[in-house]
Motif scaffolding. Structure first.
Motif, mmCIF file in Angstrom:
data_model
loop_
_atom_site.group_PDB
_atom_site.id
_atom_site.type_symbol
_atom_site.label_atom_id
_atom_site.label_comp_id
_atom_site.label_asym_id
_atom_site.label_seq_id
_atom_site.Cartn_x
_atom_site.Cartn_y
_atom_site.Cartn_z
ATOM 1 N N PHE A 158 6.722 1.150 -3.388
ATOM 2 C CA PHE A 158 5.696 1.923 -2.684
ATOM 3 C C PHE A 158 6.271 2.568 -1.424
ATOM 4 O O PHE A 158 5.913 3.694 -1.082
ATOM 5 C CB PHE A 158 4.516 1.020 -2.324
ATOM 6 C CG PHE A 158 3.526 0.841 -3.435
ATOM 7 C CD1 PHE A 158 2.484 1.745 -3.611
ATOM 8 C CD2 PHE A 158 3.640 -0.224 -4.314
ATOM 9 C CE1 PHE A 158 1.571 1.589 -4.637
ATOM 10 C CE2 PHE A 158 2.727 -0.390 -5.347
ATOM 11 C CZ PHE A 158 1.696 0.515 -5.515
ATOM 12 N N THR A 159 7.189 1.870 -0.753
ATOM 13 C CA THR A 159 7.810 2.419 0.443
ATOM 14 C C THR A 159 8.664 3.631 0.113
ATOM 15 O O THR A 159 8.664 4.629 0.837
ATOM 16 C CB THR A 159 8.687 1.343 1.120
ATOM 17 O OG1 THR A 159 7.862 0.244 1.499
ATOM 18 C CG2 THR A 159 9.371 1.900 2.353
ATOM 19 N N SER A 216 6.707 6.806 -0.091
ATOM 20 C CA SER A 216 5.790 7.136 0.999
ATOM 21 C C SER A 216 6.473 7.686 2.242
ATOM 22 O O SER A 216 5.873 8.434 2.992
ATOM 23 C CB SER A 216 4.973 5.885 1.394
ATOM 24 O OG SER A 216 5.835 4.874 1.876
ATOM 25 N N THR A 270 -1.151 -3.925 -2.231
ATOM 26 C CA THR A 270 -0.209 -2.909 -1.766
ATOM 27 C C THR A 270 -0.687 -1.512 -2.136
ATOM 28 O O THR A 270 -0.610 -0.577 -1.325
ATOM 29 C CB THR A 270 1.192 -3.163 -2.362
ATOM 30 O OG1 THR A 270 1.617 -4.477 -2.010
ATOM 31 C CG2 THR A 270 2.197 -2.155 -1.821
ATOM 32 N N CYS A 303 -3.559 -0.639 0.248
ATOM 33 C CA CYS A 303 -3.124 -0.391 1.631
ATOM 34 C C CYS A 303 -2.312 0.896 1.751
ATOM 35 O O CYS A 303 -2.461 1.642 2.727
ATOM 36 C CB CYS A 303 -2.295 -1.565 2.137
ATOM 37 S SG CYS A 303 -3.230 -3.091 2.365
ATOM 38 N N VAL A 304 -1.465 1.175 0.761
ATOM 39 C CA VAL A 304 -0.578 2.334 0.849
ATOM 40 C C VAL A 304 -1.253 3.605 0.354
ATOM 41 O O VAL A 304 -1.267 4.630 1.050
ATOM 42 C CB VAL A 304 0.727 2.074 0.068
ATOM 43 C CG1 VAL A 304 1.612 3.325 0.064
ATOM 44 C CG2 VAL A 304 1.489 0.904 0.669
ATOM 45 N N SER A 305 -1.825 3.553 -0.848
ATOM 46 C CA SER A 305 -2.363 4.764 -1.474
ATOM 47 C C SER A 305 -3.761 5.125 -0.995
ATOM 48 O O SER A 305 -4.099 6.303 -0.881
ATOM 49 C CB SER A 305 -2.370 4.592 -3.004
ATOM 50 O OG SER A 305 -1.070 4.347 -3.487
ATOM 51 N N GLY A 334 1.228 3.220 4.638
ATOM 52 C CA GLY A 334 2.661 3.395 4.453
ATOM 53 C C GLY A 334 3.398 2.077 4.297
ATOM 54 O O GLY A 334 2.933 1.134 3.650
ATOM 55 N N GLY A 344 1.567 -1.155 5.149
ATOM 56 C CA GLY A 344 0.676 -1.630 4.102
ATOM 57 C C GLY A 344 1.424 -2.357 3.000
ATOM 58 O O GLY A 344 0.945 -3.368 2.462
ATOM 59 N N ALA A 345 2.641 -1.856 2.677
ATOM 60 C CA ALA A 345 3.449 -2.515 1.655
ATOM 61 C C ALA A 345 3.848 -3.923 2.094
ATOM 62 O O ALA A 345 3.810 -4.874 1.303
ATOM 63 C CB ALA A 345 4.688 -1.675 1.361
#
Length: 495
Positions: free
Chosen positions: A59-60, A63, A199, A202-204, A209, A212-213
């Motif tokens: 995810f990082t 982002s 995750t 929090c991220v999407s 970002g 959140g990951a």
């Protein structure tokens, strides 16, 4: 008449051979069941736990430009460094609990677990300053300024994760030693599902970002800790967990010595990969180099986690049989787990070569990163093949309590041979990361040869005697709740 007698004898001999083959098959299948009963949940725990880190990285990587490189640099150096120490120190719990279970000294297992918490929490706390000052330290070492500035943003999220490792590792070893590790596989799988969901949210959805990951990583890791505490302290381990005890503060120095030698044994292997990640930061395009090598490292570590699951199986089987006093069973279990590991290693190496160019897109959209990963795929496959035997031999050594000796072998193999050779190939022959990695392979090859010789020459009857002496020295008396007297576990069994 003599001919008839000869024919009868031949038939009897043939029948005896058939019976021996049947007994051997039964023995092999029995050992395989015992091995996979330990290895499968242990592998699932390690793969899913590492999968939570990979989810954070994936995810990082999609982002923020330097997010993946920053987390890869932090995870590949300091986190991996500390993880190696914690994994190694928790193997002391595996040794003692496994041997206590084999010797039927069940009440000592909960005490060993509590001692390991005390020792490991103290050790983890000593490493916290390295996480806090990770950014400045990396800048002093000449790493990219932009990447290390991102490290400064994310290090606070790593500290809670560090302490969760202390409890998940030690409780896994404790449960694994008593064949209750199926719960570990279930909990770690549920934690991975939770991690992906949190995750993603929090991220999407929330747009947090990289923060959140890492929040998702902490939530999933601590959820496993809480669930394991409930399982261990809630009555599901009645024979091995009798509550918190002041006996946990007894014999902490011997526990610390064994834990340190265990930690030193395993962390030398983890640190070498950290050196490779660090050195990749000095290359021409540090962002692509760190990202590409970290992706290869994820694949290697995933395969290594499978081998570490088998390492755990080898450790528990050896420790249990040593505790029982059966040297022949020790030898047989080593042979079986070595064959299983060899088959898995060959399959993983073939898959690595087949999907080398596709795997990078799970972490990055960059074609340059994909090309760099594909360029490293051959040496990655060779690493996987060389990693077939070594973890099993280490597991055998842990089960027998040979951590100090193996630590010396690792030190000589990796840092007297591997590191100098890697730097020679990098500096003089300009091989870059491939040169450093080739040095690692030379170290692993030498280590495997030395450990193979040591295990082959080991007198397992003598190791049985050493185990009995250790159990007698470290065993405390078990209180009789009805009379208030104290009786040993062996006395209970006689009654």
């Amino acid at each position: 008449m003599s001919r008839v007698v000869e024919e009868m004898e031949e038939r009897l001999l043939n029948g005896s051979d058939v019976e021996q083959r049947r007994d051997l098959r039964k023995k092999i299948w029995s050992e395989l069941r015992k091995t996979w009963r330990i290895a499968l949940p242990s592998t699932l725990f390690r793969v899913t736990s590492y999968g939570c880190i990979v989810v954070a990285q994936a995810f990082t990587g999609h982002s923020k430009g330097t997010g993946l490189a920053a987390f890869a640099l932090l995870q590949g150096t300091f986190i991996r460094f500390i993880y190696g120490v914690m994994a190694g120190m928790s193997s002391a719990t595996e040794t003692l609990c496994g041997q206590a279970y084999g010797a039927k000294q069940y009440h000592m297992m909960g005490i060993y677990l509590q001692r390991s918490w005390i020792v490991d929490i103290f050790t983890a706390t000593l490493f916290v300053p390295f996480i806090v000052f990770a950014g400045p330290i990396l800048r002093l070492l000449g790493q990219d300024i932009e990447i290390t500035n991102t490290v400064d943003e994310i290090y606070p999220w790593v500290i809670p994760y560090l302490y969760s490792i202390v409890f998940t590792m030690t409780m896994q070893m404790y449960l694994q030693a008593q064949m209750k590790n199926a719960i570990i596989g279930v909990l770690s799988t549920l934690a991975l599902v939770l991690d992906i969901a949190v995750t993603w949210w929090c991220v999407s959805v929330m747009g947090m970002g990289i923060h959140g990951a890492l929040l998702g990583l902490n939530i999933s890791s601590w959820s496993v800790v809480v669930a394991e505490f409930v399982y261990v302290c809630g009555g599901w381990c009645p024979h091995t967990w009798t509550g918190f005890s002041t006996a946990a503060f007894v014999d902490l120095v011997p526990m610390l010595k064994l834990s340190i030698s265990s930690g030193f044994m395993l962390c030398l292997e983890y640190w070498y990969m950290s050196i490779l990640v660090l050195m990749s930061g000095y290359t021409k395009d540090a962002n692509i180099a760190i990202t590409a090598f970290s992706i290869c490292q994820y694949v290697y570590t995933w395969e290594m986690n499978i081998c570490l699951g088998l390492l755990g199986a080898a450790c528990v089987r050896v420790a249990n049989e040593l505790g029982k006093g059966d040297a022949d069973a020790v030898r047989f279990s080593i042979k079986v787990v070595l064959v299983v590991s060899a088959v898995i290693g060959v399959i993983c190496a073939a898959l690595c070569l087949a999907f080398a160019s596709q795997v990078s897109y799970l972490f990055s959209d960059s074609p340059q990163v994909s090309d760099a990963v594909a360029d490293l795929s051959i040496i990655l496959s060779i690493s996987i093949l060389l990693n077939i035997i070594q973890p099993i031999l280490s597991g055998v050594a842990i089960g027998a309590g040979m951590q100090s000796m193996v630590a010396l072998v690792n030190l000589a193999s990796y840092y007297a041979i591997g590191v100098p050779l890697g730097f020679l190939l990098t500096i003089m022959f300009q091989f870059g990361i491939k040169g450093l990695w080739s040095g690692l392979l030379a170290g692993v090859g030498l280590q495997t040869l030395i450990l193979s010789y040591i295990i082959y020459k080991t007198d397992w009857e003598n190791e049985v005697k050493k185990t009995n002496e250790r159990m007698k020295t470290w065993t405390l008396t078990l209180p009789n709740r009805e009379s208030g007297a104290t009786i040993s576990t062996r006395d209970e069994e006689r009654k």
